[in-house]
Design a protein around this motif. Structure first.
Motif, mmCIF file in Angstrom:
data_model
loop_
_atom_site.group_PDB
_atom_site.id
_atom_site.type_symbol
_atom_site.label_atom_id
_atom_site.label_comp_id
_atom_site.label_asym_id
_atom_site.label_seq_id
_atom_site.Cartn_x
_atom_site.Cartn_y
_atom_site.Cartn_z
ATOM 1 N N VAL A 51 1.034 -1.039 0.334
ATOM 2 C CA VAL A 51 -0.121 0.027 0.205
ATOM 3 C C VAL A 51 1.208 1.105 0.107
ATOM 4 O O VAL A 51 1.992 1.506 0.904
ATOM 5 C CB VAL A 51 -1.217 -0.072 1.258
ATOM 6 N N LEU A 56 -3.484 0.114 -3.851
ATOM 7 C CA LEU A 56 -2.912 -1.376 -4.028
ATOM 8 C C LEU A 56 -2.380 -1.261 -5.097
ATOM 9 O O LEU A 56 -2.571 -1.003 -6.243
ATOM 10 C CB LEU A 56 -3.807 -1.645 -3.708
ATOM 11 N N PHE A 102 -5.080 -3.594 7.446
ATOM 12 C CA PHE A 102 -5.916 -2.659 5.988
ATOM 13 C C PHE A 102 -6.490 -2.053 7.068
ATOM 14 O O PHE A 102 -7.668 -2.088 7.818
ATOM 15 C CB PHE A 102 -6.705 -2.644 5.126
#
Length: 340
Positions: A51, A56, A102
Protein backbone atom coordinates in the motif's frame (compact mmCIF):
# COMPACT_ATOMS: atom_id res chain seq x y z
CA UNK A 1 -27.65 -3.45 6.68
CA UNK A 2 -26.32 -2.43 3.28
CA UNK A 3 -23.03 -2.34 1.41
CA UNK A 4 -24.33 0.30 -1.00
CA UNK A 5 -21.79 2.91 0.11
CA UNK A 6 -19.00 0.78 -1.37
CA UNK A 7 -19.00 1.56 -5.08
CA UNK A 8 -15.62 -0.09 -5.55
CA UNK A 9 -14.73 -3.60 -4.38
CA UNK A 10 -11.31 -5.26 -4.34
CA UNK A 11 -11.19 -9.01 -3.71
CA UNK A 12 -7.99 -10.75 -2.67
CA UNK A 13 -7.76 -14.07 -4.52
CA UNK A 14 -5.47 -17.04 -3.78
CA UNK A 15 -3.48 -18.16 -6.81
CA UNK A 16 -5.08 -21.60 -7.11
CA UNK A 17 -7.60 -23.27 -9.39
CA UNK A 18 -10.14 -24.56 -6.88
CA UNK A 19 -13.66 -23.82 -5.71
CA UNK A 20 -12.67 -20.79 -3.64
CA UNK A 21 -10.95 -18.83 -6.42
CA UNK A 22 -13.79 -19.66 -8.79
CA UNK A 23 -16.34 -18.25 -6.32
CA UNK A 24 -14.21 -15.10 -6.03
CA UNK A 25 -14.14 -14.71 -9.81
CA UNK A 26 -17.90 -15.25 -9.93
CA UNK A 27 -18.40 -12.44 -7.43
CA UNK A 28 -16.12 -10.04 -9.28
CA UNK A 29 -17.97 -10.79 -12.52
CA UNK A 30 -21.38 -10.33 -10.89
CA UNK A 31 -20.46 -7.02 -9.25
CA UNK A 32 -19.10 -5.58 -12.48
CA UNK A 33 -22.23 -6.77 -14.27
CA UNK A 34 -24.54 -4.92 -11.84
CA UNK A 35 -22.50 -1.71 -11.96
CA UNK A 36 -20.21 -2.04 -8.92
CA UNK A 37 -16.57 -1.69 -9.99
CA UNK A 38 -14.65 -4.75 -8.85
CA UNK A 39 -10.98 -5.70 -9.19
CA UNK A 40 -8.96 -8.73 -8.09
CA UNK A 41 -5.60 -8.93 -6.37
CA UNK A 42 -3.84 -12.29 -6.66
CA UNK A 43 -2.08 -13.44 -3.51
CA UNK A 44 0.25 -16.43 -3.47
CA UNK A 45 3.77 -17.53 -2.50
CA UNK A 46 5.34 -15.14 -5.05
CA UNK A 47 2.48 -12.64 -5.40
CA UNK A 48 2.57 -9.80 -2.91
CA UNK A 49 0.91 -6.41 -2.58
CA UNK A 50 1.88 -3.18 -0.87
CA UNK A 51 0.00 0.00 0.00
CA UNK A 52 1.47 3.36 -1.02
CA UNK A 53 0.00 6.75 -1.82
CA UNK A 54 -3.58 5.58 -1.29
CA UNK A 55 -3.14 2.69 -3.74
CA UNK A 56 -2.87 -1.07 -3.63
CA UNK A 57 0.10 -2.00 -5.78
CA UNK A 58 0.63 -5.54 -7.04
CA UNK A 59 4.33 -6.37 -6.92
CA UNK A 60 4.14 -8.99 -9.69
CA UNK A 61 1.88 -9.65 -12.71
CA UNK A 62 -1.29 -11.69 -12.09
CA UNK A 63 -0.88 -15.45 -12.13
CA UNK A 64 -1.29 -16.62 -15.78
CA UNK A 65 -2.73 -20.01 -14.85
CA UNK A 66 -5.50 -18.42 -12.78
CA UNK A 67 -6.26 -15.87 -15.51
CA UNK A 68 -6.61 -18.65 -18.06
CA UNK A 69 -8.70 -20.90 -15.83
CA UNK A 70 -11.26 -18.17 -15.10
CA UNK A 71 -11.14 -16.13 -18.30
CA UNK A 72 -14.90 -16.61 -18.73
CA UNK A 73 -15.45 -14.30 -15.75
CA UNK A 74 -13.49 -11.46 -17.40
CA UNK A 75 -11.49 -10.62 -14.26
CA UNK A 76 -10.14 -7.10 -13.82
CA UNK A 77 -6.62 -7.39 -12.38
CA UNK A 78 -4.96 -3.95 -12.55
CA UNK A 79 -1.42 -3.36 -11.30
CA UNK A 80 -2.52 -0.39 -9.18
CA UNK A 81 -5.88 0.22 -7.49
CA UNK A 82 -6.79 3.52 -5.77
CA UNK A 83 -8.37 2.86 -2.36
CA UNK A 84 -10.49 5.23 -0.29
CA UNK A 85 -13.27 5.17 2.31
CA UNK A 86 -15.79 4.03 -0.32
CA UNK A 87 -13.71 0.97 -1.22
CA UNK A 88 -14.49 -2.47 0.24
CA UNK A 89 -11.67 -4.99 0.49
CA UNK A 90 -12.83 -8.61 0.63
CA UNK A 91 -10.60 -11.42 1.90
CA UNK A 92 -11.53 -15.09 1.63
CA UNK A 93 -11.25 -16.77 5.02
CA UNK A 94 -7.87 -18.27 4.18
CA UNK A 95 -6.46 -14.74 3.90
CA UNK A 96 -8.46 -13.27 6.78
CA UNK A 97 -5.29 -12.85 8.86
CA UNK A 98 -4.32 -10.00 6.49
CA UNK A 99 -7.33 -7.85 7.41
CA UNK A 100 -5.61 -5.99 10.27
CA UNK A 101 -3.20 -4.35 7.80
CA UNK A 102 -5.94 -2.26 6.21
CA UNK A 103 -7.76 0.72 7.72
CA UNK A 104 -9.47 3.77 6.23
CA UNK A 105 -11.66 1.64 3.96
CA UNK A 106 -14.24 -1.12 4.31
CA UNK A 107 -12.87 -4.57 5.10
CA UNK A 108 -14.76 -7.88 4.85
CA UNK A 109 -14.09 -11.60 5.18
CA UNK A 110 -15.96 -13.99 2.89
CA UNK A 111 -16.27 -17.29 4.74
CA UNK A 112 -16.30 -19.78 1.87
CA UNK A 113 -15.34 -22.46 4.36
CA UNK A 114 -14.34 -22.71 8.00
CA UNK A 115 -11.37 -25.08 7.83
CA UNK A 116 -9.34 -22.93 5.43
CA UNK A 117 -9.04 -20.19 8.04
CA UNK A 118 -7.19 -22.54 10.38
CA UNK A 119 -5.31 -24.32 7.59
CA UNK A 120 -3.87 -21.00 6.40
CA UNK A 121 -2.41 -20.49 9.87
CA UNK A 122 -0.81 -23.92 9.83
CA UNK A 123 -2.93 -24.92 12.81
CA UNK A 124 -6.11 -26.68 13.74
CA UNK A 125 -8.75 -25.13 15.97
CA UNK A 126 -6.38 -24.93 18.95
CA UNK A 127 -5.28 -22.18 21.34
CA UNK A 128 -2.82 -20.52 18.95
CA UNK A 129 -5.34 -20.34 16.14
CA UNK A 130 -7.99 -19.10 18.55
CA UNK A 131 -5.85 -16.06 19.32
CA UNK A 132 -5.92 -15.08 15.64
CA UNK A 133 -9.60 -15.97 15.39
CA UNK A 134 -10.46 -13.70 18.32
CA UNK A 135 -8.48 -10.90 16.67
CA UNK A 136 -10.43 -11.31 13.43
CA UNK A 137 -13.85 -11.72 15.02
CA UNK A 138 -13.14 -8.96 17.52
CA UNK A 139 -12.65 -6.23 14.92
CA UNK A 140 -15.80 -4.17 15.34
CA UNK A 141 -15.93 -2.73 11.81
CA UNK A 142 -15.19 -6.03 10.04
CA UNK A 143 -17.94 -7.22 7.67
CA UNK A 144 -18.62 -10.95 7.41
CA UNK A 145 -20.04 -12.66 4.31
CA UNK A 146 -20.98 -16.34 4.49
CA UNK A 147 -21.27 -18.88 1.68
CA UNK A 148 -23.20 -21.45 3.73
CA UNK A 149 -25.75 -21.57 6.51
CA UNK A 150 -23.25 -23.75 8.39
CA UNK A 151 -20.70 -20.89 8.30
CA UNK A 152 -23.39 -18.39 9.33
CA UNK A 153 -24.32 -20.44 12.38
CA UNK A 154 -20.64 -21.00 13.25
CA UNK A 155 -20.05 -17.23 13.20
CA UNK A 156 -23.21 -16.46 15.18
CA UNK A 157 -22.12 -18.87 17.90
CA UNK A 158 -18.97 -16.78 18.23
CA UNK A 159 -20.83 -13.50 18.59
CA UNK A 160 -20.62 -12.12 15.06
CA UNK A 161 -23.59 -9.90 14.20
CA UNK A 162 -22.65 -8.08 10.98
CA UNK A 163 -23.46 -10.97 8.62
CA UNK A 164 -24.38 -11.03 4.93
CA UNK A 165 -25.50 -14.10 2.99
CA UNK A 166 -23.47 -14.56 -0.20
CA UNK A 167 -23.44 -18.05 -1.67
CA UNK A 168 -21.56 -19.07 -4.79
CA UNK A 169 -23.07 -20.93 -7.75
CA UNK A 170 -22.38 -24.06 -9.72
CA UNK A 171 -20.64 -23.36 -13.02
CA UNK A 172 -22.82 -23.11 -16.10
CA UNK A 173 -20.58 -25.81 -17.58
CA UNK A 174 -22.79 -28.13 -15.50
CA UNK A 175 -26.09 -26.24 -15.24
CA UNK A 176 -26.57 -25.00 -18.82
CA UNK A 177 -27.83 -28.40 -19.99
CA UNK A 178 -28.84 -30.36 -16.87
CA UNK A 179 -29.52 -34.08 -17.00
CA UNK A 180 -33.18 -35.13 -17.23
CA UNK A 181 -32.72 -38.67 -15.97
CA UNK A 182 -30.21 -40.68 -13.91
CA UNK A 183 -26.96 -41.69 -15.55
CA UNK A 184 -26.99 -45.11 -17.22
CA UNK A 185 -24.11 -47.02 -15.61
CA UNK A 186 -24.54 -48.32 -12.02
CA UNK A 187 -20.89 -47.38 -11.37
CA UNK A 188 -19.83 -44.93 -8.65
CA UNK A 189 -17.60 -41.87 -8.52
CA UNK A 190 -16.37 -40.28 -5.32
CA UNK A 191 -14.33 -37.34 -4.04
CA UNK A 192 -10.74 -38.52 -4.04
CA UNK A 193 -9.35 -35.40 -2.36
CA UNK A 194 -11.52 -35.16 0.77
CA UNK A 195 -12.44 -37.96 3.15
CA UNK A 196 -10.01 -40.30 1.39
CA UNK A 197 -9.29 -42.41 4.49
CA UNK A 198 -12.95 -43.19 5.08
CA UNK A 199 -13.46 -43.78 1.36
CA UNK A 200 -10.53 -46.21 1.28
CA UNK A 201 -11.91 -48.15 4.24
CA UNK A 202 -15.38 -48.27 2.72
CA UNK A 203 -14.39 -49.48 -0.74
CA UNK A 204 -11.85 -51.95 0.65
CA UNK A 205 -14.72 -53.53 2.60
CA UNK A 206 -17.07 -53.32 -0.41
CA UNK A 207 -15.12 -54.42 -3.52
CA UNK A 208 -18.40 -55.17 -5.31
CA UNK A 209 -18.66 -51.47 -6.24
CA UNK A 210 -16.99 -50.10 -9.38
CA UNK A 211 -15.74 -46.82 -7.87
CA UNK A 212 -13.66 -44.07 -9.48
CA UNK A 213 -11.84 -41.49 -7.29
CA UNK A 214 -12.11 -37.94 -8.64
CA UNK A 215 -8.92 -35.93 -8.49
CA UNK A 216 -7.37 -33.63 -11.09
CA UNK A 217 -10.12 -33.86 -13.70
CA UNK A 218 -11.21 -30.90 -15.83
CA UNK A 219 -14.80 -29.64 -15.78
CA UNK A 220 -15.53 -31.38 -19.06
CA UNK A 221 -14.10 -34.64 -17.80
CA UNK A 222 -16.06 -34.41 -14.55
CA UNK A 223 -19.30 -33.74 -16.41
CA UNK A 224 -18.71 -36.77 -18.64
CA UNK A 225 -18.01 -38.96 -15.60
CA UNK A 226 -21.14 -37.81 -13.79
CA UNK A 227 -23.23 -38.31 -16.93
CA UNK A 228 -21.97 -41.88 -17.21
CA UNK A 229 -21.82 -43.04 -13.58
CA UNK A 230 -25.10 -43.26 -11.71
CA UNK A 231 -23.91 -42.57 -8.15
CA UNK A 232 -21.65 -39.96 -6.58
CA UNK A 233 -20.47 -40.38 -2.97
CA UNK A 234 -18.71 -37.68 -0.95
CA UNK A 235 -16.88 -38.80 2.21
CA UNK A 236 -15.51 -35.31 2.88
CA UNK A 237 -15.71 -33.07 5.94
CA UNK A 238 -17.78 -30.29 4.28
CA UNK A 239 -16.32 -27.05 5.67
CA UNK A 240 -18.70 -25.24 3.29
CA UNK A 241 -21.07 -25.98 0.41
CA UNK A 242 -18.66 -28.11 -1.60
CA UNK A 243 -19.08 -28.05 -5.36
CA UNK A 244 -18.67 -31.68 -6.45
CA UNK A 245 -22.01 -32.93 -5.03
CA UNK A 246 -23.85 -30.09 -6.76
CA UNK A 247 -22.05 -30.64 -10.05
CA UNK A 248 -22.74 -34.37 -9.87
CA UNK A 249 -26.44 -33.94 -9.10
CA UNK A 250 -27.28 -31.74 -12.10
CA UNK A 251 -25.17 -33.94 -14.38
CA UNK A 252 -27.12 -37.14 -13.72
CA UNK A 253 -25.70 -38.74 -10.59
CA UNK A 254 -27.63 -39.71 -7.47
CA UNK A 255 -25.70 -38.06 -4.64
CA UNK A 256 -24.78 -39.42 -1.19
CA UNK A 257 -22.89 -37.14 1.21
CA UNK A 258 -21.18 -37.41 4.58
CA UNK A 259 -23.37 -36.03 7.36
CA UNK A 260 -20.76 -33.64 8.72
CA UNK A 261 -20.59 -29.82 9.13
CA UNK A 262 -22.26 -28.23 6.07
CA UNK A 263 -23.21 -31.69 4.84
CA UNK A 264 -25.42 -32.08 7.90
CA UNK A 265 -27.23 -28.80 7.21
CA UNK A 266 -30.44 -29.17 5.20
CA UNK A 267 -30.37 -25.53 4.09
CA UNK A 268 -26.98 -26.15 2.46
CA UNK A 269 -27.73 -29.59 1.04
CA UNK A 270 -31.51 -30.15 0.85
CA UNK A 271 -31.37 -33.94 0.55
CA UNK A 272 -33.56 -36.47 2.36
CA UNK A 273 -31.89 -38.29 5.25
CA UNK A 274 -31.57 -41.42 3.10
CA UNK A 275 -28.77 -39.72 1.15
CA UNK A 276 -26.75 -38.51 4.15
CA UNK A 277 -24.54 -40.98 5.99
CA UNK A 278 -22.35 -41.01 9.08
CA UNK A 279 -18.98 -42.66 9.51
CA UNK A 280 -20.78 -45.44 11.36
CA UNK A 281 -23.10 -45.93 8.36
CA UNK A 282 -20.07 -46.24 6.08
CA UNK A 283 -18.40 -48.86 8.25
CA UNK A 284 -21.47 -50.85 9.34
CA UNK A 285 -22.81 -51.79 5.92
CA UNK A 286 -25.74 -49.33 6.01
CA UNK A 287 -24.24 -47.12 3.31
CA UNK A 288 -23.44 -50.11 1.11
CA UNK A 289 -27.09 -51.18 1.29
CA UNK A 290 -28.28 -47.71 0.29
CA UNK A 291 -25.90 -47.56 -2.67
CA UNK A 292 -27.02 -50.98 -3.85
CA UNK A 293 -30.65 -49.86 -3.62
CA UNK A 294 -29.89 -46.77 -5.72
CA UNK A 295 -28.17 -48.94 -8.31
CA UNK A 296 -31.20 -51.23 -8.47
CA UNK A 297 -33.89 -48.51 -8.53
CA UNK A 298 -32.32 -45.34 -9.99
CA UNK A 299 -35.60 -43.69 -11.03
CA UNK A 300 -37.01 -43.55 -7.49
CA UNK A 301 -33.77 -42.29 -5.96
CA UNK A 302 -33.31 -39.71 -8.73
CA UNK A 303 -36.85 -38.39 -8.19
CA UNK A 304 -36.19 -38.02 -4.46
CA UNK A 305 -33.40 -35.51 -5.21
CA UNK A 306 -35.41 -33.16 -7.41
CA UNK A 307 -35.50 -30.40 -4.77
CA UNK A 308 -31.72 -30.48 -4.48
CA UNK A 309 -31.21 -30.29 -8.25
CA UNK A 310 -33.68 -27.42 -8.59
CA UNK A 311 -31.83 -25.51 -5.87
CA UNK A 312 -28.55 -25.95 -7.74
CA UNK A 313 -30.10 -24.70 -10.98
CA UNK A 314 -31.28 -21.50 -9.24
CA UNK A 315 -28.01 -20.76 -7.44
CA UNK A 316 -26.87 -18.19 -9.98
CA UNK A 317 -30.15 -16.28 -9.79
CA UNK A 318 -29.93 -16.29 -6.00
CA UNK A 319 -26.31 -15.15 -6.10
CA UNK A 320 -27.08 -12.14 -8.31
CA UNK A 321 -30.11 -11.31 -6.17
CA UNK A 322 -27.93 -11.32 -3.05
CA UNK A 323 -25.32 -9.08 -4.68
CA UNK A 324 -27.96 -6.58 -5.85
CA UNK A 325 -29.62 -6.53 -2.44
CA UNK A 326 -26.40 -5.99 -0.51
CA UNK A 327 -25.08 -3.29 -2.85
CA UNK A 328 -28.45 -1.56 -3.26
CA UNK A 329 -28.88 -2.25 -6.97
CA UNK A 330 -32.40 -2.55 -8.37
CA UNK A 331 -33.28 -5.94 -9.89
CA UNK A 332 -33.77 -6.21 -13.68
CA UNK A 333 -37.27 -5.49 -14.96
CA UNK A 334 -37.61 -8.98 -16.47
CA UNK A 335 -36.27 -11.54 -13.99
CA UNK A 336 -34.80 -14.68 -15.46
CA UNK A 337 -32.63 -17.55 -14.38
CA UNK A 338 -29.06 -16.83 -15.56
CA UNK A 339 -28.16 -20.50 -15.11
CA UNK A 340 -30.44 -21.64 -17.89
Amino acid sequence: MSLARYRQVVIFCPTGVTGGPEAIHQLSHALNAIGVRCSLVHIGPTNTVRVAGGKLIAMEPPHPGVLQAYAEYAPQVPAEIPVDANTLLIFPEGLAWLQHRFVGCGVAVWWLSIDNFFRALGADDDEDADVVLRRVLGRADLIHLHQSVYARDWLRERGVEQLYDLADYTSTAFTAAPARSPSPSPAISYNGAKGSDLAADFFAANPQFDALPLRGYSRGELRAIFRARRIYVDFGHFPGKDRLPREAAVSGSVVFIHRHASGDCYDDFPLPDLFKFTREDALSGALASRLAAAQADPARHWAAQETFRDRVLWEKTQFYDQARRHWGVAPPTSPSNPAR
